[in-house]
Enzyme design. Structure first.
Site, PDB file in Angstrom:
ATOM      1  N   GLU A 126       0.832  -1.211   0.000  1.00 57.43           N
ATOM      2  CA  GLU A 126       0.000   0.000   0.000  1.00 57.43           C
ATOM      3  C   GLU A 126       0.866   1.260   0.000  1.00 57.43           C
ATOM      4  OE1 GLU A 126      -3.024  -0.497   3.109  1.00 57.43           O
ATOM      5  OE2 GLU A 126      -4.277  -1.563   1.661  1.00 57.43           O
TER       6      GLU A 126
ATOM      7  N   GLU B 174      -5.975  -7.246  -1.766  1.00 53.43           N
ATOM      8  CA  GLU B 174      -6.631  -7.360  -0.463  1.00 53.43           C
ATOM      9  C   GLU B 174      -8.102  -7.021  -0.626  1.00 53.43           C
ATOM     10  OE1 GLU B 174      -4.880  -4.958   2.611  1.00 53.43           O
ATOM     11  OE2 GLU B 174      -2.834  -5.539   2.102  1.00 53.43           O
TER      12      GLU B 174
ATOM     13  N   ASN C 231     -13.605  -4.329  16.398  1.00 53.00           N
ATOM     14  CA  ASN C 231     -13.347  -4.657  15.005  1.00 53.00           C
ATOM     15  C   ASN C 231     -13.424  -3.442  14.079  1.00 53.00           C
ATOM     16  OD1 ASN C 231     -12.909  -7.321  15.626  1.00 53.00           O
ATOM     17  ND2 ASN C 231     -15.051  -7.898  15.314  1.00 53.00           N
TER      18      ASN C 231
HETATM   19 CA    CA Z   1     -11.980  -8.247  17.529  1.00 56.55          CA
END
Ligand code: CA
Length: 670
Positions: A204, A307, A322
């Site tokens: 990246e 990705e 998350n």
């Molecule tokens: Ca997690």
């Protein structure tokens, strides 16, 4: 990609072209690439009685169905085990191969350890880790993509930190060190019998790499010098491997054009231009196809999606938040279900195979990164710290004090894996093989689309009686809904507030998010959409009357209406909006103004009903940044009448100026 915080910083990346492209250096001729590879793992015997997969046409046997699986050894050291669908424990790379994965991607960091040997985390992915993974992948007939970050820890659009050992080197020494390091690493892989199919020189690298940045003079020259050094090492040690460069943020198409031009101008020897594609950040698949087609066509290169990923659940499983999930503010094109995850993967593969010229495949990112399995944050933290199985450990602070050093923790993508928290393979993993032949099951509702309502405090509260069901094949159907925990009277009397209402539709949970607001019935109330909805009429002949984009002069947002007249007694105008579809009732109106040098002024907010001014509220301008709000309360309105709200401004002073912003028309409780 790695975790939520860096993801946000991606938006801040500088991607400037500082060279003038005056000519093209010749690209060195490249060695023959071995293209007759026939993967022995296509998952031909995979079947599913619950996953709906529309066949993807034109998939060649060697189309890359790749998986980044870099963290596995660290997870296994933490106690993680992987299981097949029937609960049989297996090598996870065998499970992947049996499900049609034919390529493994592994990231490599130079030295992800502190002076005492403590790992920075994220799998502590040094070359020894890559060798261990490469041997396991090769044993399953899969090729390896070696992904050099050329950093001691995460390299992405937000950071491209130079390895500790290379910190004080000038660019020529750094390029030589990079060349030697790449050679040494690849030799270790070759010596271990690993089937290296592709090598990425940088990760990246959006205008930065290994401590060099294109925001500084000569940055691209130095970045491409490093890439070329890496490529040269690949050609020497792995002459049959493809050389890949890798960038992110395809939604910024002009950035990709500049990357392509710089690679060409500086003669970087590469085969594959790879892009990340995270659907929740990186624009549409159509745009991705356009951007990569431009590169493939202009430069005659192969392209690839290096990705991608998607969530199968909104839930976290390892007590470490998350990247995407519940409340993440992510606009969802696919539900967070196994089928939604599979459909996203299927559509990315379809785009790659059928919409993009010379696209050789798709890699999913860290589909094997799951919870380390502890029953509390503290239990997991101990494992992350000891084995480097979280995204960062506290030991990373010495290298990356601002991000990892503050926010170290666990896995941010456990809800995007293809294994559950206990390590058992998820049905969605089968998509990589099922796309080759298609898999039809009875189409049924898979998820219910959330409903979002903004309701005026003083209006009627009406909840929909139908909701959209998202079907297995990602189409939509309307289903009757029963809302269960709704108290309309409480909402009516609860003032400005937000509510989450639950319901049932087709046997599934439905959610309706309601915001009770002081609703503004004006269009473009803060002029952020320019003149839309508003009519400005100059009466005098003064100099400026226009929407201005200047955050410091705006009350809200960045735009407002601006006026200025150099000559005395010239400023005179109206700015007004006709409001349509208003219901009968009582309303309040307000508008704000600031300015100066007005001399004698006549300034007022007004309301016209059927062409007649029926309300007026005087106001003034004084000095810079002193806003005055004119308010008219209790406007009676009957449906069918024409209502116009506005502001009249007349100034005698020379150089009179001002700014108008934040108009509000809202209802009043009867
Ligand atoms: Ca997690």
């Amino acid at each position: 990609m790695k975790h939520a915080r860096s993801a946000l910083i991606i938006l801040m990346v500088l991607c400037m072209v500082t060279v003038t492209l005056t000519g093209c250096k010749p690209t060195p001729s490249k060695p023959e690439i071995n293209t007759d590879w026939k993967p022995n793992a296509t998952g031909a015997d995979v079947s599913s009685d619950s996953l709906f997969v529309t066949k993807v046409d034109n998939l060649s046997d060697d189309f890359i169905m790749g998986m980044d699986a870099s963290c596995v050894p660290a997870l296994e050291a933490s106690g993680v085990k992987y299981y097949d669908y029937d609960g049989q424990q297996k090598d996870v790379y065998e499970i992947l191969a049996q499900n049609g994965i034919n390529y493994i991607r592994v990231r490599v960091w130079n030295d992800p350890f502190d002076a005492n040997g403590n790992g920075y985390g994220g799998g502590n992915c040094n070359i020894e880790n890559a060798v261990a993974i490469g041997k396991r992948a090769t044993a399953q007939g899969m090729k390896l993509l070696v992904n050099f970050h050329y950093s001691d820890f995460w390299a992405d659009p937000a950071k491209q930190m130079v390895p500790k050992a290379w910190k004080s080197m000038n660019i020529d020494d750094k390029a030589e060190a990079l060349y030697q390091y790449t050679k040494d690493c690849l030799q270790k892989l070759v010596d271990a019998g690993v089937d290296v199919g592709m090598v990425q020189v940088g990760n990246e690298t959006n205008g930065a790499m290994c401590g060099e940045s294109s925001s500084e003079l000569g940055g691209w020259k130095r970045i491409t010098q490093l890439m070329s050094a890496g490529a040269r090492a690949v050609r020497e040690v792995c002459p049959h491997a493809l050389v890949a460069v890798h960038f992110a943020n395809p939604e910024k198409a002009t950035n990709y054009e500049s990357y392509g031009k710089n690679l060409q101008y500086y003669g970087v020897d590469y085969d594959v231009f790879a892009s990340s594609y995270y659907p929740f950040w990186h624009g549409t698949l159509d745009n991705l196809a356009n951007v990569l087609n431009n590169i493939a066509t202009t430069y005659g290169k192969k392209v690839m999606i290096a990705e991608t990923s998607y969530a199968f659940t909104a839930d976290d499983t390892d007590f470490s938040g998350n990247t995407i999930g519940e409340g993440g503010g992510i606009v969802k094109d696919y539900p967070f279900t196994l089928q939604g995850q599979a459909n996203l993967v299927r559509d990315v593969i379809d785009t790659a195979a059928n919409q993009i010229k010379d696209c050789i495949g798709v890699f999913y990112w860290e589909g094997t990164w799951i919870s380390v399995g502890g029953e509390s944050y503290e239990q997991n933290l101990a494992l992350w710290e000891k084995h480097g199985s979280g995204w960062a450990s506290s030991y990373a602070a010495e290298y990356d004090p601002d991000d990892a050093g503050k926010w170290y923790g666990g896995c941010a993508v456990d809800n995007q894996a293809f294994f559950d928290a206990d390590g058992k393979a998820l049905e969605s993993l089968k998509v990589f093989s099922l796309v080759r032949k298609g898999n039809t099951v009875d189409n049924r509702a898979d998820a219910i689309e959330d409903v979002n309502l903004i309701i005026d405090l003083n209006g009627d509260i009406v909840l929909p009686d139908k909701v959209n069901a998202i079907m297995l094949d990602n189409s939509k159907q309307q289903l009757d809904v029963q809302w269960t925990n709704v108290d309309i009277d409480a909402m009516k009397n609860g003032g400005v507030a937000k509510y989450t209402i639950e319901g049932m539709a087709g046997g599934m949970r439905a959610l309706c998010y309601v915001s009770m607001v002081e609703y503004n019935f004006l269009t473009n109330w803060s002029f952020e959409e320019g003149k839309t909805g508003w009519t400005a009429t100059a009466i005098g002949s003064f100099n400026e009357l226009m929407v201005e984009d200047k955050v410091t002069d705006s009350m809200t947002g960045t735009k407002h209406y601006h006026f200025w007249g150099a000559t005395a007694n010239t400023v005179e105008f109206t700015l007004e909006q006709q409001v349509n579809d208003l219901k009968s009732g009582k309303y309040n109106y307000a508008i704000s103004i600031m300015g100066g040098d007005g001399g004698a002024t006549e300034i007022y907010a007004y309301v016209k009903i059927n062409g007649e001014i029926v309300h007026r509220a005087d106001t003034q301008i004084t000095v810079y940044n002193e806003w005055h709000t004119a308010t008219i309360n209790g406007i009676e309105y009957n449906e069918g009448d024409t209502i116009v709200v506005g502001i009249y401004v007349k100034c005698a002073g020379p150089n009179a100026w001002g700014k108008i912003d934040d108009a509000l028309l809202n209802s009043v409780k009867e």
